[in-house]
Design a protein around this motif. Structure first.
Motif, PDB file in Angstrom:
ATOM      1  N   ILE A  16       0.716  -1.383  -0.008  1.00 38.03           N
ATOM      2  CA  ILE A  16      -0.340   0.420   0.056  1.00 38.03           C
ATOM      3  C   ILE A  16       1.247   1.374  -0.054  1.00 38.03           C
ATOM      4  CG2 ILE A  16      -1.418   1.283   1.482  1.00 38.03           C
ATOM      5  CD1 ILE A  16      -2.873  -1.401   2.180  1.00 38.03           C
ATOM      6  N   ASN A  17       2.157   1.096   0.791  1.00 37.56           N
ATOM      7  CA  ASN A  17       2.465   2.484   0.744  1.00 37.56           C
ATOM      8  C   ASN A  17       3.659   3.066  -0.304  1.00 37.56           C
ATOM      9  OD1 ASN A  17       4.843   1.220   1.225  1.00 37.56           O
ATOM     10  ND2 ASN A  17       4.470   0.749   3.103  1.00 37.56           N
ATOM     11  N   ILE A  18       3.691   1.785  -1.443  1.00 38.29           N
ATOM     12  CA  ILE A  18       4.479   2.491  -2.280  1.00 38.29           C
ATOM     13  C   ILE A  18       4.299   2.969  -3.019  1.00 38.29           C
ATOM     14  CG2 ILE A  18       4.867   1.835  -4.905  1.00 38.29           C
ATOM     15  CD1 ILE A  18       4.124  -1.421  -4.396  1.00 38.29           C
ATOM     16  N   ASN A  19       4.826   4.409  -3.782  1.00 36.98           N
ATOM     17  CA  ASN A  19       5.022   5.542  -4.141  1.00 36.98           C
ATOM     18  C   ASN A  19       3.612   5.519  -5.596  1.00 36.98           C
ATOM     19  OD1 ASN A  19       4.969   7.439  -6.500  1.00 36.98           O
ATOM     20  ND2 ASN A  19       5.872   8.234  -5.334  1.00 36.98           N
ATOM     21  N   ALA A  20       2.591   6.988  -4.782  1.00 35.20           N
ATOM     22  CA  ALA A  20       1.343   6.267  -4.928  1.00 35.20           C
ATOM     23  C   ALA A  20       1.181   6.421  -7.419  1.00 35.20           C
ATOM     24  CB  ALA A  20       0.070   7.930  -5.092  1.00 35.20           C
ATOM     25  N   LYS A  21       1.751   7.702  -7.760  1.00 36.66           N
ATOM     26  CA  LYS A  21       2.481   7.593  -8.783  1.00 36.66           C
ATOM     27  C   LYS A  21       2.971   6.487  -9.715  1.00 36.66           C
ATOM     28  CE  LYS A  21       4.099  10.875 -12.512  1.00 36.66           C
ATOM     29  NZ  LYS A  21       5.195  11.389 -12.885  1.00 36.66           N
ATOM     30  N   GLU A  22       3.697   5.668  -8.859  1.00 36.13           N
ATOM     31  CA  GLU A  22       4.204   4.497  -9.835  1.00 36.13           C
ATOM     32  C   GLU A  22       3.016   3.230  -9.448  1.00 36.13           C
ATOM     33  OE1 GLU A  22       7.545   4.031 -11.369  1.00 36.13           O
ATOM     34  OE2 GLU A  22       7.270   6.445 -11.078  1.00 36.13           O
ATOM     35  N   ARG A  23       2.884   3.482  -8.349  1.00 39.91           N
ATOM     36  CA  ARG A  23       1.687   2.064  -7.627  1.00 39.91           C
ATOM     37  C   ARG A  23       0.784   1.843  -8.719  1.00 39.91           C
ATOM     38  NH1 ARG A  23      -2.259  -0.260  -5.061  1.00 39.91           N
ATOM     39  NH2 ARG A  23      -1.356  -1.924  -4.083  1.00 39.91           N
ATOM     40  N   ALA A  24       0.256   3.408  -9.562  1.00 33.92           N
ATOM     41  CA  ALA A  24      -0.670   3.403 -10.188  1.00 33.92           C
ATOM     42  C   ALA A  24      -0.436   2.724 -11.318  1.00 33.92           C
ATOM     43  CB  ALA A  24      -1.507   4.777 -10.614  1.00 33.92           C
TER      44      ALA A  24
ATOM     45  N   LEU B 236      -0.791  -1.351 -15.351  1.00 32.90           N
ATOM     46  CA  LEU B 236      -0.293  -2.853 -16.132  1.00 32.90           C
ATOM     47  C   LEU B 236      -1.019  -4.352 -15.635  1.00 32.90           C
ATOM     48  CD1 LEU B 236       1.830  -3.971 -17.969  1.00 32.90           C
ATOM     49  CD2 LEU B 236       3.101  -4.007 -15.951  1.00 32.90           C
ATOM     50  N   ALA B 237      -1.503  -4.528 -14.666  1.00 34.31           N
ATOM     51  CA  ALA B 237      -1.728  -5.270 -14.217  1.00 34.31           C
ATOM     52  C   ALA B 237      -3.649  -5.575 -14.800  1.00 34.31           C
ATOM     53  CB  ALA B 237      -1.991  -5.651 -12.626  1.00 34.31           C
ATOM     54  N   LYS B 238      -4.328  -4.430 -14.244  1.00 32.55           N
ATOM     55  CA  LYS B 238      -5.905  -4.977 -15.291  1.00 32.55           C
ATOM     56  C   LYS B 238      -5.892  -5.059 -17.036  1.00 32.55           C
ATOM     57  CE  LYS B 238      -9.315  -1.849 -15.330  1.00 32.55           C
ATOM     58  NZ  LYS B 238      -9.869  -0.416 -14.929  1.00 32.55           N
ATOM     59  N   LYS B 239      -4.845  -4.519 -16.896  1.00 31.55           N
ATOM     60  CA  LYS B 239      -4.758  -4.892 -18.708  1.00 31.55           C
ATOM     61  C   LYS B 239      -3.927  -6.348 -18.819  1.00 31.55           C
ATOM     62  CE  LYS B 239      -3.223   0.048 -20.083  1.00 31.55           C
ATOM     63  NZ  LYS B 239      -1.799   0.638 -21.156  1.00 31.55           N
ATOM     64  N   GLY B 240      -3.080  -6.725 -17.936  1.00 28.85           N
ATOM     65  CA  GLY B 240      -3.184  -8.053 -18.347  1.00 28.85           C
ATOM     66  C   GLY B 240      -4.095  -9.229 -17.603  1.00 28.85           C
ATOM     67  N   GLY B 241      -5.144  -9.377 -16.470  1.00 25.49           N
ATOM     68  CA  GLY B 241      -6.163  -9.883 -16.097  1.00 25.49           C
ATOM     69  C   GLY B 241      -5.868  -9.995 -14.663  1.00 25.49           C
ATOM     70  N   THR B 242      -3.935  -9.845 -13.965  1.00 29.34           N
ATOM     71  CA  THR B 242      -3.754 -10.269 -12.785  1.00 29.34           C
ATOM     72  C   THR B 242      -4.263  -9.045 -11.835  1.00 29.34           C
ATOM     73  OG1 THR B 242      -1.364 -10.058 -13.775  1.00 29.34           O
ATOM     74  CG2 THR B 242      -1.630  -9.715 -11.793  1.00 29.34           C
ATOM     75  N   LYS B 243      -4.546  -9.782 -10.902  1.00 25.77           N
ATOM     76  CA  LYS B 243      -4.978  -9.769  -9.655  1.00 25.77           C
ATOM     77  C   LYS B 243      -4.316  -9.157  -8.885  1.00 25.77           C
ATOM     78  CE  LYS B 243      -9.172 -12.541 -10.232  1.00 25.77           C
ATOM     79  NZ  LYS B 243     -10.165 -13.257  -9.946  1.00 25.77           N
TER      80      LYS B 243
ATOM     81  N   SER C 241      -8.033   1.919   2.197  1.00 21.10           N
ATOM     82  CA  SER C 241      -7.248   1.503   1.290  1.00 21.10           C
ATOM     83  C   SER C 241      -8.248   0.650  -0.010  1.00 21.10           C
ATOM     84  CB  SER C 241      -6.243   0.084   1.922  1.00 21.10           C
ATOM     85  OG  SER C 241      -5.165   0.762   2.710  1.00 21.10           O
ATOM     86  N   THR C 242      -9.443   1.115   0.255  1.00 15.36           N
ATOM     87  CA  THR C 242     -10.494  -0.127  -0.357  1.00 15.36           C
ATOM     88  C   THR C 242     -10.043  -0.336  -1.731  1.00 15.36           C
ATOM     89  OG1 THR C 242     -12.166   0.042   1.373  1.00 15.36           O
ATOM     90  CG2 THR C 242     -13.071  -1.161  -0.670  1.00 15.36           C
ATOM     91  N   GLU C 243      -9.827   0.942  -2.433  1.00 21.23           N
ATOM     92  CA  GLU C 243      -9.635   0.856  -3.505  1.00 21.23           C
ATOM     93  C   GLU C 243      -8.321   0.439  -4.794  1.00 21.23           C
ATOM     94  OE1 GLU C 243     -11.732   1.510  -5.859  1.00 21.23           O
ATOM     95  OE2 GLU C 243     -13.220   1.771  -3.082  1.00 21.23           O
ATOM     96  N   LEU C 244      -7.207   0.148  -3.599  1.00 21.14           N
ATOM     97  CA  LEU C 244      -5.811  -0.548  -4.144  1.00 21.14           C
ATOM     98  C   LEU C 244      -5.720  -1.410  -4.251  1.00 21.14           C
ATOM     99  CD1 LEU C 244      -4.284   1.902  -1.115  1.00 21.14           C
ATOM    100  CD2 LEU C 244      -5.042   2.548  -3.112  1.00 21.14           C
TER     101      LEU C 244
END
Length: 269
Positions: A134-142, A147-154, A178-181
């Motif tokens: 959760i504490n990864i830099n917000a921009k980099e985490r996004a 990328l995960a969403k495009k590839g189907g990775t949960k 953190s619900t949306e993360l």
């Protein structure tokens, strides 16, 4: 009663050890496995301390203590590309790829930039799940989430707090914030005994009927309460190990087979 997914956290500091543990996890009926990539950047050794009393064979008189020590290696130590290929070919169960930083109890030896690059490659490998703190830099985490969403990775959105456990209301708020993360919110706190165990249990109990898929755990004494009772707590995933030994209870961990036996005895399944 909806049962939680049983995830076995694989042991080993080499790919062969990880694949061997994965085969054992598959045989026990695990739903998925977690591969700690950061562990593959470390070497494991058994350190013996103390002295043995030569005059007495009694175990009570022995002062020898064996401790497992993990020593992080240089970033160049691991060929990540070949590791990801071996994992994809050698494990039949869905996999969660995790690369835990030192700040959350992990062994990754490189910079945060290098670690995020590891996670990018993990996602591009087509893995089923990735664990993103959760504490990864917000921009980099996004970027990684997209990328995960495009590839189907949960995504497992995780937080490991290594100091004392907060009260249940604060734990619940941490999860709601953190619900949306991620697809599942995983929080793990230090548990030093009964009081901490109750806080963790109460938080999970209050969230059991919510729409937030979560996994609340403790590391240390009483940290295994939520694992044992995860079916009635509505936990999405419960983490276990193929490891055996009395020391697991002190760490708040549970052997996978013992976990299933406990569920049978408690008539959770």
């Amino acid at each position: 009663m909806d049962m939680p997914l049983v995830c076995v956290s694989l042991r080993g500091c080499t790919i062969s050890e990880v694949l061997k543990d994965a085969a054992s996890a598959t045989a026990t009926g695990a739903d998925l496995v977690e591969v700690r990539l950061d562990m593959l950047w470390s070497k494991q050794e058994i350190v013996t301390t103390g002295e043995q009393d030569q005059k007495s064979p009694s175990k009570e008189d022995q002062k020898i203590k064996k401790t497992t020590v993990f020593t992080p290696q240089e970033f160049e130590y691991l060929d990540l590309d070949s590791v990801l290929i071996s994992l994809r070919q050698g494990i039949v169960l869905p996999v969660i790829l995790t690369c835990r930083p030192e700040r959350e109890g992990g062994y990754f030896p490189g910079t945060e930039k290098q670690r995020l690059e590891v996670m990018r490659k993990a996602i591009e490998s087509g893995v089923s799940w990735v664990d993103l703190e959760i504490n990864i830099n917000a921009k980099e985490r996004a970027k990684l989430c997209e990328l995960a969403k495009k590839g189907g990775t949960k995504i497992i959105a995780s937080s490991h707090v290594l100091d004392e456990s907060p009260i249940s209301k604060e734990i619940i708020q941490d999860i709601k914030d953190s619900t949306e993360l991620g697809d599942i919110i995983k929080v793990c706190y230090k548990s030093a005994g009964r009081s901490d165990g109750i806080n963790l249990f109460e938080a999970a109990w209050d969230l059991r009927n919510s729409d937030i898929k979560n996994s609340i755990m403790g590391l240390g004494q009483a940290g295994d309460w939520n694992r044992i009772h995860s079916p009635i707590l509505g936990q999405a995933i419960v983490y276990s190990t193929m490891e055996n030994g009395w020391h697991l209870a002190q760490k708040g961990m549970m052997n996978t087979t013992d976990l299933r036996i406990a569920w049978e005895m408690l008539e959770y399944r």
